[in-house]
Design a protein around this motif. Sequence first.
Motif, PDB file in Angstrom:
ATOM      1  N   LYS A 232      -3.883   5.546   5.744  1.00 42.83           N
ATOM      2  CA  LYS A 232      -2.703   4.716   5.961  1.00 42.83           C
ATOM      3  C   LYS A 232      -1.764   5.367   6.969  1.00 42.83           C
ATOM      4  CE  LYS A 232       0.970   2.594   3.292  1.00 42.83           C
ATOM      5  NZ  LYS A 232       2.063   3.008   4.174  1.00 42.83           N
TER       6      LYS A 232
ATOM      7  N   ASP B  33       3.478   2.660  11.163  1.00 39.59           N
ATOM      8  CA  ASP B  33       2.834   1.449  10.620  1.00 39.59           C
ATOM      9  C   ASP B  33       3.538   0.174  11.091  1.00 39.59           C
ATOM     10  OD1 ASP B  33       1.370  -0.126   8.421  1.00 39.59           O
ATOM     11  OD2 ASP B  33       3.440  -0.315   7.743  1.00 39.59           O
TER      12      ASP B  33
ATOM     13  N   TYR C  59      -5.297  -2.764   4.629  1.00 39.34           N
ATOM     14  CA  TYR C  59      -5.630  -1.364   4.896  1.00 39.34           C
ATOM     15  C   TYR C  59      -6.984  -1.011   4.280  1.00 39.34           C
ATOM     16  CZ  TYR C  59      -1.703   0.738   7.396  1.00 39.34           C
ATOM     17  OH  TYR C  59      -0.806   1.111   8.370  1.00 39.34           O
TER      18      TYR C  59
ATOM     19  N   TYR D  46       0.845  -1.187   0.000  1.00 39.88           N
ATOM     20  CA  TYR D  46       0.000   0.000   0.000  1.00 39.88           C
ATOM     21  C   TYR D  46       0.882   1.239   0.000  1.00 39.88           C
ATOM     22  CZ  TYR D  46      -4.684   1.947   0.349  1.00 39.88           C
ATOM     23  OH  TYR D  46      -5.872   2.566   0.070  1.00 39.88           O
TER      24      TYR D  46
END
Length: 552
Positions: free
Chosen positions: A231, A237, A146, A81
Amino acid sequence: MGKENGESIEERTAYHWADETALKIIREKGEKDVYTCAAGITPSGTVHIGNFREIMSVDLVVRALRDQGRKVRFIYSWDDYDVFRKIPTNMPKQEELARYLRFPITMVPDPWERDESYARHHEVDVETMMPVVGIYPEYLYQAERYRASVYAGGIRRALEKREELRNILDRYRDEEHKIQGPWWPVSVFCQSCGKDETGLDGWDGEWGLSYHCDACGQGGTVDIRAAKGVKLNWRVDWPMRWEYEKVDFEPAGKDHHSRGGSFDTARHICGEVYGWEPPVTFAYDFIGIKGLGGKISSSSGVVIDLKDVLRVYTPEVVRYLFAGTRPNTEFTISFDLDVIKTYEDYDKTERIAWKMEEAKDEAAYRRERRIYELSRTAVSPEGKTLMPGVMPWQAPFRHLCSLVQIADGDTEKTIAALKKSAGKNAADGPAEEQIPALRERILRAKYWVEHHAPGEFRFSLRPPGERAELPADLALGVRALRDTVAADIEKFPDDKSCAGAIYKAAEEAGLEAKALFTAAYQALIGRDQGPRLAGFLRSIGRERLLQILSAY
Ligand SMILES: [Zn+2]
């Protein structure tokens, strides 16, 4: 601690770094039903052999845990992503790809038109090769996750801890490099145009996030639980997913392991923001490539991946290269003459592991045996190392390079020649179960000779009837060689007795041995030099030798 094969993990630890790491994981994380080991990468281009070191390193540690009877979940994250930031120079259709910069890489089309996206193409390239080297991870696709809002909770947590996150990221930075202006731990792909050229305007304290798009002018408020396109920034992350997956072990490249690097900040974020003890880790070093001449340089865009390495090295030897080197040590994969040396080293380890050759001491034996075990590609349903029932039949790589050329590149003819060279006692030749591995090695010898071997390694036998231009005395020498050595070639029990006969033939023809050797190579392959003559003649065999030498 579990005891398998009569040996505890503590005992094994002294001999191999993978066992050492497995023990560290068990000690630091405690006794667990399942240990989660992770690796991952952004498929933003070819996954080269240096990138492969991560998944291989994790696999070796996973194997060490499983060999001790531990259950392991081995996850490999495709960080697909991520944004398409830069077009690698080895990609085709550069101009077309340029139109997709700033989109998630899963939205970029595959320039080869084979897979559903640019990202998927690189993923498939890796996923198809992993079973070849005995690696079976569970793949996680981050774009899919996601977009399904799997991480909504983790994203909201980051928004709640926005200031703490900022402080952690700034902790290692000097005043000049601290984050300036408003900062958000998340980014949004525009809901209208799909690009990430957006700015965040606010968060409602719950699930609503408002943004504007600089690319298309659209904007609005999105719900983190439902919207596709929200995101977390990479540095947040990574630790969020450590907590989400309960990761116990993940190594990282040494560039990530520098002070204040992404691993360092992730460690703090994982503990301080997500309340999960960071994984056990180590830094792995780079891999060099040698022997491709001018073909490889960062600017030429030539990228060497696992598939390229597997054209020259068998899967076991590939694993051996990684298993035999500590991860924090740089090593080189050679495509030049050192290929032969690598195969010889592997064969020696194999002989030691099977006690066909004595190691210098017990510790050396245990180390070599463990490296050998970890080099095996076959695993049981529980993922434990499977050793072959009998020791593989060893055929030196150098010898195969000659044999396969004598056999005109034909694998089956090469195997037939190996069987024949074992002589009258067929039991000395390779058994049926040993042939598949032999076939794999022959394919590599053939490829190496054709593509990478130095010129002197390459030859082709003269067709029958073709004659070398030789002075009369040398032609006579070749005739003597034919009548006294070639005609009786099958009677020599070994290379040494055959070599004796060659010297005798030279003497009887009144020639210096060296002159006869040169004449023989000229007659056989049209060159002044070649593989060691006695073994070479025996490998060619009587019938073919007489056909070629009948011209004299
Ligand atoms: Zn837009």
